[in-house]
Design a protein around this motif. Structure first.
Motif, PDB file in Angstrom:
ATOM      1  N   SER A  55       0.747  -1.242  -0.060  1.00  0.00           N
ATOM      2  CA  SER A  55       0.138  -0.113   0.108  1.00  0.00           C
ATOM      3  C   SER A  55       0.704   1.260   0.031  1.00  0.00           C
ATOM      4  N   VAL A  56       2.099   1.147   0.836  1.00  0.00           N
ATOM      5  CA  VAL A  56       2.882   2.317   0.885  1.00  0.00           C
ATOM      6  C   VAL A  56       3.343   2.658  -0.838  1.00  0.00           C
ATOM      7  N   LEU A  57       3.975   1.624  -1.148  1.00  0.00           N
ATOM      8  CA  LEU A  57       4.448   1.789  -2.780  1.00  0.00           C
ATOM      9  C   LEU A  57       3.521   2.412  -3.715  1.00  0.00           C
ATOM     10  N   VAL A  58       2.383   1.851  -3.328  1.00  0.00           N
ATOM     11  CA  VAL A  58       1.119   2.205  -4.287  1.00  0.00           C
ATOM     12  C   VAL A  58       1.058   3.840  -4.237  1.00  0.00           C
ATOM     13  N   ASP A  59       0.918   4.089  -2.775  1.00  0.00           N
ATOM     14  CA  ASP A  59       0.650   5.427  -2.562  1.00  0.00           C
ATOM     15  C   ASP A  59       1.698   6.538  -2.840  1.00  0.00           C
ATOM     16  N   ALA A  60       3.003   5.871  -2.783  1.00  0.00           N
ATOM     17  CA  ALA A  60       3.889   6.875  -3.180  1.00  0.00           C
ATOM     18  C   ALA A  60       4.112   7.090  -4.612  1.00  0.00           C
ATOM     19  N   PHE A  61       3.966   5.939  -5.383  1.00  0.00           N
ATOM     20  CA  PHE A  61       3.786   6.009  -6.885  1.00  0.00           C
ATOM     21  C   PHE A  61       2.538   6.697  -7.343  1.00  0.00           C
ATOM     22  N   ALA A  62       1.516   6.862  -6.733  1.00  0.00           N
ATOM     23  CA  ALA A  62       0.351   7.605  -7.043  1.00  0.00           C
ATOM     24  C   ALA A  62       0.488   9.064  -6.824  1.00  0.00           C
ATOM     25  N   ASP A  63       1.201   9.240  -5.497  1.00  0.00           N
ATOM     26  CA  ASP A  63       1.611  10.751  -5.161  1.00  0.00           C
ATOM     27  C   ASP A  63       2.399  11.443  -6.129  1.00  0.00           C
ATOM     28  N   ARG A  64       3.482  10.589  -6.768  1.00  0.00           N
ATOM     29  CA  ARG A  64       4.591  11.058  -7.920  1.00  0.00           C
ATOM     30  C   ARG A  64       3.637  11.448  -8.946  1.00  0.00           C
ATOM     31  N   LEU A  65       2.496  10.899  -9.256  1.00  0.00           N
ATOM     32  CA  LEU A  65       1.854  11.219 -10.481  1.00  0.00           C
ATOM     33  C   LEU A  65       0.735  12.383 -10.397  1.00  0.00           C
ATOM     34  N   THR A  66       0.443  12.639  -9.011  1.00  0.00           N
ATOM     35  CA  THR A  66      -0.632  13.498  -9.125  1.00  0.00           C
ATOM     36  C   THR A  66      -0.239  14.848  -8.156  1.00  0.00           C
ATOM     37  N   VAL A  67      -0.300  14.889  -6.755  1.00  0.00           N
ATOM     38  CA  VAL A  67      -0.116  16.061  -6.204  1.00  0.00           C
ATOM     39  C   VAL A  67       1.188  16.376  -5.708  1.00  0.00           C
ATOM     40  N   GLY A  68       2.208  15.220  -5.507  1.00  0.00           N
ATOM     41  CA  GLY A  68       3.664  15.453  -5.155  1.00  0.00           C
ATOM     42  C   GLY A  68       4.468  16.743  -5.783  1.00  0.00           C
ATOM     43  N   PRO A  69       4.359  16.660  -7.093  1.00  0.00           N
ATOM     44  CA  PRO A  69       4.916  17.829  -7.975  1.00  0.00           C
ATOM     45  C   PRO A  69       4.718  19.000  -7.454  1.00  0.00           C
ATOM     46  N   ILE A  70       3.613  19.314  -7.012  1.00  0.00           N
ATOM     47  CA  ILE A  70       3.099  20.681  -6.382  1.00  0.00           C
ATOM     48  C   ILE A  70       4.078  21.074  -5.335  1.00  0.00           C
ATOM     49  N   PHE A  71       4.358  20.263  -4.531  1.00  0.00           N
ATOM     50  CA  PHE A  71       5.414  20.558  -3.537  1.00  0.00           C
ATOM     51  C   PHE A  71       6.752  20.544  -4.124  1.00  0.00           C
ATOM     52  N   ALA A  72       7.233  19.627  -4.716  1.00  0.00           N
ATOM     53  CA  ALA A  72       8.644  19.532  -5.128  1.00  0.00           C
ATOM     54  C   ALA A  72       9.166  20.741  -6.030  1.00  0.00           C
ATOM     55  N   GLU A  73       8.044  21.292  -6.583  1.00  0.00           N
ATOM     56  CA  GLU A  73       8.344  22.211  -7.635  1.00  0.00           C
ATOM     57  C   GLU A  73       7.959  23.483  -7.168  1.00  0.00           C
ATOM     58  N   LYS A  74       7.516  23.752  -5.843  1.00  0.00           N
ATOM     59  CA  LYS A  74       6.897  24.757  -5.080  1.00  0.00           C
ATOM     60  C   LYS A  74       5.823  25.566  -6.132  1.00  0.00           C
ATOM     61  N   GLY A  75       5.005  24.631  -6.845  1.00  0.00           N
ATOM     62  CA  GLY A  75       3.979  25.216  -7.522  1.00  0.00           C
ATOM     63  C   GLY A  75       4.345  25.921  -8.736  1.00  0.00           C
ATOM     64  N   LYS A  76       5.389  25.526  -9.268  1.00  0.00           N
ATOM     65  CA  LYS A  76       5.870  26.421 -10.366  1.00  0.00           C
ATOM     66  C   LYS A  76       5.169  25.987 -11.743  1.00  0.00           C
ATOM     67  N   SER A  77       4.514  24.986 -11.650  1.00  0.00           N
ATOM     68  CA  SER A  77       3.613  24.617 -12.866  1.00  0.00           C
ATOM     69  C   SER A  77       2.322  25.122 -12.683  1.00  0.00           C
ATOM     70  N   GLU A  78       1.909  25.617 -11.669  1.00  0.00           N
ATOM     71  CA  GLU A  78       0.491  25.902 -11.075  1.00  0.00           C
ATOM     72  C   GLU A  78       0.514  27.630 -11.268  1.00  0.00           C
ATOM     73  N   GLU A  79       0.855  28.175 -12.334  1.00  0.00           N
ATOM     74  CA  GLU A  79       1.026  29.649 -12.443  1.00  0.00           C
ATOM     75  C   GLU A  79      -0.394  30.200 -12.508  1.00  0.00           C
ATOM     76  N   LEU A  80      -1.507  29.450 -13.208  1.00  0.00           N
ATOM     77  CA  LEU A  80      -2.665  29.947 -13.278  1.00  0.00           C
ATOM     78  C   LEU A  80      -3.520  29.870 -12.117  1.00  0.00           C
ATOM     79  N   LEU A  81      -3.204  28.820 -11.422  1.00  0.00           N
ATOM     80  CA  LEU A  81      -3.823  28.551 -10.016  1.00  0.00           C
ATOM     81  C   LEU A  81      -3.439  29.618  -8.789  1.00  0.00           C
ATOM     82  N   LYS A  82      -2.005  29.804  -9.080  1.00  0.00           N
ATOM     83  CA  LYS A  82      -1.607  30.836  -8.285  1.00  0.00           C
ATOM     84  C   LYS A  82      -1.988  32.232  -8.225  1.00  0.00           C
ATOM     85  N   SER A  83      -2.377  32.404  -9.666  1.00  0.00           N
ATOM     86  CA  SER A  83      -3.003  33.889  -9.974  1.00  0.00           C
ATOM     87  C   SER A  83      -4.691  33.823  -9.781  1.00  0.00           C
TER      88      SER A  83
END
Length: 220
Positions: A55-83
């Protein structure tokens, strides 16, 4: 905007189905095989031991495909949302929903295994051990998954993630020993030992989310 509405907008439907429907169903089917067909107590306990790790492996993998990058990239790909005036609300809703769904996934998974064992009617004299082992499995999954996701969200390096996963999975070894030992006292001591850090890591995750949307989004 509702939590799950935000989550449904942001996360791909296939990922949602795989993580929160298909995966628990597969494990429940496995429990039917062990508990309902072969009447194999060893198989049921082995499933309860292995499930937190998988379950941990599944969740870790899913997080990398979904919301994880929001934190790793400090939301750099979320400019529209930030504005957007709804940007913070959307992201917070996504993360809060993800945390609740992860708990739901664990409850359904481990509860389903116990339910199948009860329905089979072959383990009533061992039900205390099965229920306590399922609780330990859930708390193990909850703690390690919450900690791993919290730490891994601060990096986008796949090699570092692999090392993190390996180290975090080692935290589940005492739980595996507890389930295999069959000692109810030892199992419930471990349950408390995993639950308390799990709650602490959840609070840390919420504070990290607040820091992201109020500070890191606006850093250069």
């Amino acid at each position: 905007m509702g939590l799950f509405k935000s989550y449904n907008i942001y996360v791909n439907r296939k990922i949602r189905l795989l993580g929160y429907v298909v995966y628990p169903v597969v494990l429940i089917i496995a429990s039917i095989l062990f508990a309902g067909i072969t009447y194999n107590l060893g198989g049921v306990l082995a499933l309860l031991i292995s499930t937190p790790f998988v379950s941990v492996l599944v969740d870790a993998f899913a997080d990398r495909l979904t919301v994880g990058p929001i934190f790793a990239e400090k939301g750099k790909s979320e400019e529209l949302l930030k504005s957007s005036t709804k940007g913070k609300e959307l992201i917070q809703g996504v993360i809060h929903a993800e945390m609740l769904l992860r708990l739901f996934q664990g409850v359904i998974t481990f509860g389903g295994i116990v339910l199948v064992a009860m329905i089979s009617g072959h383990y009533m004299d061992m039900m205390d051990r099965i229920v306590s082992s399922a609780c330990l499995g859930f708390f193990t999954f909850y703690m390690i998954s919450t900690l791993l996701i919290q730490v891994s969200r601060d990096t986008s390096n796949n090699d570092e993630i692999t090392i993190l996963i390996t180290v975090m999975l080692m935290l589940g070894i005492p739980a595996a020993i507890g389930v295999a030992s069959g000692s109810l006292v030892f199992i419930w001591i471990l349950c408390g030992s995993y639950l308390i850090p799990g709650i602490v890591f959840t609070v840390m995750s919420l504070k990290s989310l607040r820091t992201l949307v109020e500070v890191k989004w606006y850093e250069d």
